[in-house]
Design a protein around this motif. Structure first.
Motif, PDB file in Angstrom:
ATOM      1  N   ALA A  53       3.291  -4.590   5.028  1.00  0.00           N
ATOM      2  CA  ALA A  53       3.328  -3.146   4.775  1.00  0.00           C
ATOM      3  C   ALA A  53       3.380  -2.843   3.283  1.00  0.00           C
ATOM      4  O   ALA A  53       2.728  -1.912   2.803  1.00  0.00           O
ATOM      5  CB  ALA A  53       4.523  -2.524   5.491  1.00  0.00           C
ATOM      6  N   VAL A  54       4.155  -3.639   2.547  1.00  0.00           N
ATOM      7  CA  VAL A  54       4.245  -3.433   1.097  1.00  0.00           C
ATOM      8  C   VAL A  54       2.929  -3.823   0.429  1.00  0.00           C
ATOM      9  O   VAL A  54       2.439  -3.125  -0.466  1.00  0.00           O
ATOM     10  CB  VAL A  54       5.429  -4.232   0.506  1.00  0.00           C
ATOM     11  CG1 VAL A  54       5.408  -4.191  -1.015  1.00  0.00           C
ATOM     12  CG2 VAL A  54       6.747  -3.658   1.027  1.00  0.00           C
ATOM     13  N   LYS A  55       2.339  -4.929   0.870  1.00  0.00           N
ATOM     14  CA  LYS A  55       1.078  -5.368   0.263  1.00  0.00           C
ATOM     15  C   LYS A  55      -0.034  -4.353   0.500  1.00  0.00           C
ATOM     16  O   LYS A  55      -0.873  -4.094  -0.381  1.00  0.00           O
ATOM     17  CB  LYS A  55       0.680  -6.738   0.823  1.00  0.00           C
ATOM     18  CG  LYS A  55      -0.497  -7.364   0.081  1.00  0.00           C
ATOM     19  CD  LYS A  55      -0.676  -8.829   0.456  1.00  0.00           C
ATOM     20  CE  LYS A  55      -1.748  -9.473  -0.422  1.00  0.00           C
ATOM     21  NZ  LYS A  55      -1.900 -10.914  -0.142  1.00  0.00           N
ATOM     22  N   PHE A  97       3.742   2.541   2.688  1.00  0.00           N
ATOM     23  CA  PHE A  97       4.775   3.543   2.445  1.00  0.00           C
ATOM     24  C   PHE A  97       4.324   4.562   1.398  1.00  0.00           C
ATOM     25  O   PHE A  97       4.554   5.768   1.545  1.00  0.00           O
ATOM     26  CB  PHE A  97       6.075   2.857   2.028  1.00  0.00           C
ATOM     27  CG  PHE A  97       6.575   1.860   3.029  1.00  0.00           C
ATOM     28  CD1 PHE A  97       7.204   2.272   4.194  1.00  0.00           C
ATOM     29  CD2 PHE A  97       6.378   0.491   2.836  1.00  0.00           C
ATOM     30  CE1 PHE A  97       7.656   1.352   5.136  1.00  0.00           C
ATOM     31  CE2 PHE A  97       6.821  -0.431   3.767  1.00  0.00           C
ATOM     32  CZ  PHE A  97       7.458   0.001   4.919  1.00  0.00           C
ATOM     33  N   SER A  98       3.668   4.080   0.346  1.00  0.00           N
ATOM     34  CA  SER A  98       3.165   4.993  -0.684  1.00  0.00           C
ATOM     35  C   SER A  98       2.053   5.876  -0.142  1.00  0.00           C
ATOM     36  O   SER A  98       1.945   7.058  -0.508  1.00  0.00           O
ATOM     37  CB  SER A  98       2.655   4.208  -1.896  1.00  0.00           C
ATOM     38  OG  SER A  98       3.676   3.426  -2.471  1.00  0.00           O
ATOM     39  N   LYS A 123       5.833   3.476  -4.371  1.00  0.00           N
ATOM     40  CA  LYS A 123       5.636   3.052  -5.750  1.00  0.00           C
ATOM     41  C   LYS A 123       6.012   4.108  -6.783  1.00  0.00           C
ATOM     42  O   LYS A 123       6.329   3.767  -7.925  1.00  0.00           O
ATOM     43  CB  LYS A 123       4.181   2.621  -5.969  1.00  0.00           C
ATOM     44  CG  LYS A 123       3.905   1.190  -5.548  1.00  0.00           C
ATOM     45  CD  LYS A 123       2.502   0.765  -5.943  1.00  0.00           C
ATOM     46  CE  LYS A 123       2.280  -0.710  -5.635  1.00  0.00           C
ATOM     47  NZ  LYS A 123       0.898  -1.128  -5.944  1.00  0.00           N
ATOM     48  N   ASN A 124       5.981   5.383  -6.408  1.00  0.00           N
ATOM     49  CA  ASN A 124       6.310   6.414  -7.385  1.00  0.00           C
ATOM     50  C   ASN A 124       7.809   6.663  -7.512  1.00  0.00           C
ATOM     51  O   ASN A 124       8.241   7.518  -8.284  1.00  0.00           O
ATOM     52  CB  ASN A 124       5.601   7.728  -7.045  1.00  0.00           C
ATOM     53  CG  ASN A 124       6.036   8.296  -5.690  1.00  0.00           C
ATOM     54  OD1 ASN A 124       6.747   7.640  -4.926  1.00  0.00           O
ATOM     55  ND2 ASN A 124       5.602   9.515  -5.400  1.00  0.00           N
ATOM     56  N   THR A 143      11.412  -1.247  -4.914  1.00  0.00           N
ATOM     57  CA  THR A 143      11.746  -2.671  -4.848  1.00  0.00           C
ATOM     58  C   THR A 143      10.577  -3.532  -4.382  1.00  0.00           C
ATOM     59  O   THR A 143      10.734  -4.716  -4.113  1.00  0.00           O
ATOM     60  CB  THR A 143      12.934  -2.919  -3.895  1.00  0.00           C
ATOM     61  OG1 THR A 143      12.571  -2.493  -2.579  1.00  0.00           O
ATOM     62  CG2 THR A 143      14.176  -2.169  -4.349  1.00  0.00           C
ATOM     63  N   GLY A 144       9.410  -2.926  -4.293  1.00  0.00           N
ATOM     64  CA  GLY A 144       8.264  -3.638  -3.746  1.00  0.00           C
ATOM     65  C   GLY A 144       7.828  -4.839  -4.547  1.00  0.00           C
ATOM     66  O   GLY A 144       7.276  -5.795  -3.981  1.00  0.00           O
TER      67      GLY A 144
END
Length: 331
Positions: free
Chosen positions: A27-29, A33-34, A89-90, A95-96
């Motif tokens: 999900a982070v890659k 979320f962003s 990311k904003n 913590t990504g």
């Protein structure tokens, strides 16, 4: 001490925990979320934004809901307050980068049996990896230090000290916060020349270019120029073997004026080396990625300091994540 009551169910849960880990990493890659941000989006919308398969993305999003990292209403997905704060990311608390650093370590951890059999590393150090690996590592370390440094500097009395050496200080995060907490203090960051642009830029953002300078060098190969009345070594000893660490501590001590203070911040094992848990696991991580790095016990670090002529060695009480600790002493 609380003891885990192991049974087959708990063992299987532990064995399969990486399913959750890999779900978060993916999900982070994909920056899910962003992409959602403060909106509510369907699986189809999110899949389109990151050029993913709709069915596969929806399964990922549903799993993230089950993990309580997303919430779902009428087939639309939204961030939770936690994911908005730490996974977008904003956000200044993002913590990504550290999560992606962990993602880049997964392959080597799957080869732990090989490292144990041979006693040798099975991956390159992150600083020597590709651009994405280096960015995740350096920014992850920077973000963690930025969160921790303001709390740690409050536990260390540098009043009356004039010049701090931040040895292996990278972007100068701790030097910055020590200087912010001590208006009369100057600092020098000693690290590889490749780190200098990042460090100078970060120092300038805090308006401290007049008080913090950068000295390029390799603490394994170069002597340290100048004299200081305080030296800070944060998370650099664990990357090296015992002989190199003794040399590094000696160099730090040699750079101190008489009466100067030295501080070592590390993931410190108890003297039996069988805990706390995170330092014990971190020592394995160093086995996987270095030729001699490891976590050290408080006794081992104390002995290094004593051999370098340091007196009055003691542990500074500090509440930190992952059981890091601080040893202090005086020349």
């Amino acid at each position: 001490m609380n003891h885990t009551e192991w049974n087959p169910g708990k063992l299987i849960e532990l064995s399969g925990y990486y399913w959750k880990t890999c779900t978060l990493h993916a999900a982070v890659k994909l920056d899910v979320f962003s992409l959602i941000g403060e909106e509510q989006r369907t699986g189809a919308e999110i899949a389109e934004k990151c050029s993913a398969d709709e069915d596969a993305m929806t399964r990922l999003l549903n799993a993230l809901c089950a993990m309580e990292l997303l919430c779902k209403k009428e087939e639309k997905f939204a961030n939770t307050p936690v994911s908005l704060s730490f996974l977008c990311k904003n956000s200044p608390a993002y913590t990504g980068y550290m999560i992606m650093h962990h993602h880049h370590l997964v392959e080597s951890w799957s080869r732990l049996d090989e490292a144990v059999r041979t006693g040798k590393a099975v991956r390159r150090r992150a600083v020597h990896g590709d651009a994405e690996t280096r960015e995740s590592f350096l920014m992850g370390m920077f973000n963690m230090a930025m969160n921790l440094a303001p709390r740690l500097v409050q536990t260390i009395d540098l009043s009356g000290r004039q010049h701090l050496l931040d040895m292996g200080g990278g972007p100068g995060t701790y030097a910055i916060h020590f200087c912010l907490a001590n208006p009369r203090l100057r600092a020098t960051v000693f690290d590889l020349s490749t780190t200098e642009p990042f460090a100078r830029n970060t120092i300038a953002k805090f308006g401290l270019s007049e008080r913090i300078d950068f000295m390029p060098g390799n603490y394994l190969e170069d002597e340290i120029q100048g004299k200081y009345d305080a030296v800070w070594l944060s998370h650099i000893l664990h990357g090296e073997g015992p002989d190199a660490c003794r040399m590094m501590v000696r160099k730090a001590a040699d750079a101190l004026e008489p009466g100067g203070r030295i501080f070592i911040h590390e993931f410190i094992l108890r003297n039996s080396a069988d805990g706390p848990l995170f330092p014990a696991l971190f020592s394995i991580n160093m086995l996987l990625g270095t030729s001699g790095g490891r976590a050290y016990t408080e006794g081992q670090l104390t002995e290094m300091l004593e051999e370098a002529g340091i007196k009055d060695i003691h542990r500074i009480p500090a509440q930190t994540p992952n059981d890091s600790g601080i040893l202090a002493g005086r020349k």
